[in-house]
Design a protein around this motif. Structure first.
Motif, short mmCIF file in Angstrom:
data_model
loop_
_atom_site.label_atom_id
_atom_site.label_comp_id
_atom_site.label_asym_id
_atom_site.label_seq_id
_atom_site.Cartn_x
_atom_site.Cartn_y
_atom_site.Cartn_z
N UNK A 144 14.97 4.15 -7.41
CA UNK A 144 14.66 3.91 -6.00
C UNK A 144 14.27 2.46 -5.77
N UNK A 145 13.51 1.88 -6.69
CA UNK A 145 13.11 0.47 -6.58
C UNK A 145 14.35 -0.41 -6.68
N UNK A 146 15.24 -0.09 -7.61
CA UNK A 146 16.49 -0.84 -7.79
C UNK A 146 17.27 -0.88 -6.47
N UNK A 147 17.42 0.29 -5.84
CA UNK A 147 18.15 0.36 -4.58
C UNK A 147 17.46 -0.38 -3.45
N UNK A 148 16.15 -0.26 -3.39
CA UNK A 148 15.39 -0.94 -2.34
C UNK A 148 15.48 -2.45 -2.48
N UNK A 149 15.44 -2.94 -3.70
CA UNK A 149 15.59 -4.38 -3.94
C UNK A 149 16.95 -4.85 -3.42
N UNK A 150 17.98 -4.08 -3.67
CA UNK A 150 19.31 -4.45 -3.19
C UNK A 150 19.34 -4.50 -1.66
N UNK A 210 -3.40 1.45 -6.33
CA UNK A 210 -4.14 1.77 -5.11
C UNK A 210 -3.34 1.47 -3.85
N UNK A 211 -2.26 0.75 -3.99
CA UNK A 211 -1.45 0.36 -2.82
C UNK A 211 -0.19 1.20 -2.68
N UNK A 212 0.04 2.14 -3.57
CA UNK A 212 1.30 2.86 -3.59
C UNK A 212 1.51 3.78 -2.38
N UNK A 213 0.49 3.95 -1.56
CA UNK A 213 0.67 4.73 -0.34
C UNK A 213 1.15 3.86 0.83
N UNK A 214 1.27 2.56 0.59
CA UNK A 214 1.77 1.63 1.61
C UNK A 214 3.30 1.71 1.69
N UNK A 215 3.84 1.12 2.73
CA UNK A 215 5.28 1.11 2.95
C UNK A 215 6.00 0.44 1.78
N UNK A 216 6.97 1.14 1.19
CA UNK A 216 7.68 0.64 0.01
C UNK A 216 8.40 -0.67 0.30
N UNK A 217 9.00 -0.78 1.48
CA UNK A 217 9.71 -2.00 1.85
C UNK A 217 8.77 -3.20 1.82
N UNK A 218 7.57 -3.00 2.36
CA UNK A 218 6.58 -4.08 2.39
C UNK A 218 6.15 -4.47 0.97
N UNK A 219 5.87 -3.47 0.13
CA UNK A 219 5.42 -3.76 -1.23
C UNK A 219 6.50 -4.47 -2.05
N UNK A 220 7.73 -4.01 -1.94
CA UNK A 220 8.82 -4.64 -2.69
C UNK A 220 9.01 -6.08 -2.21
N UNK A 221 8.99 -6.29 -0.92
CA UNK A 221 9.14 -7.65 -0.39
C UNK A 221 8.01 -8.55 -0.87
N UNK A 222 6.79 -8.03 -0.87
CA UNK A 222 5.64 -8.81 -1.34
C UNK A 222 5.78 -9.15 -2.83
N UNK A 223 6.23 -8.19 -3.61
CA UNK A 223 6.44 -8.42 -5.04
C UNK A 223 7.51 -9.49 -5.26
N UNK A 224 8.61 -9.37 -4.53
CA UNK A 224 9.69 -10.36 -4.69
C UNK A 224 9.21 -11.75 -4.31
N UNK A 225 8.42 -11.84 -3.25
CA UNK A 225 7.88 -13.14 -2.86
C UNK A 225 6.94 -13.69 -3.94
N UNK A 226 6.10 -12.83 -4.47
CA UNK A 226 5.14 -13.26 -5.49
C UNK A 226 5.83 -13.71 -6.78
N UNK A 227 6.91 -13.03 -7.14
CA UNK A 227 7.56 -13.31 -8.42
C UNK A 227 8.77 -14.23 -8.33
N UNK A 228 9.34 -14.34 -7.14
CA UNK A 228 10.57 -15.14 -6.98
C UNK A 228 10.49 -15.99 -5.71
N UNK A 229 9.41 -16.70 -5.55
CA UNK A 229 9.30 -17.56 -4.37
C UNK A 229 10.39 -18.62 -4.41
N UNK A 230 10.75 -19.12 -3.28
CA UNK A 230 11.86 -20.07 -3.20
C UNK A 230 11.56 -21.42 -3.83
N UNK A 231 10.32 -21.68 -4.17
CA UNK A 231 10.00 -22.93 -4.86
C UNK A 231 9.79 -22.71 -6.36
#
Length: 75
Positions: A3-9, A50-71
């Protein structure tokens, strides 16, 4: 993990429509595989149970930003 794989795509596809200056994260598929991005995101999520009840789209986007920022060096 599938599910995470698909959401990232989905998140990445939507972001491609944005101008480069407005992108939240940047991933160069020639340097980083989708499998690696998925594993990094799953690990990021596991560290925040503790955050897994939050919106998955938001969490994945936040993770991608934290780990793959454009700089970062992973673009």
């Amino acid at each position: 993990m599938h599910a995470v794989f698909g959401l990232i795509q989905v998140v990445d596809t939507f972001q491609q429509a944005d101008p480069p200056t407005q992108r939240v994260f940047c991933i160069n598929p020639n340097l980083v595989s989708l499998q690696e991005v998925t594993e990094t995101t799953v690990n990021w999520l596991k560290k925040r149970p503790e955050r897994l009840d939050e919106d998955a789209y938001k969490l994945v986007t936040e993770s991608l930003h934290a780990n793959y920022s454009c700089d970062s060096r992973k673009i």
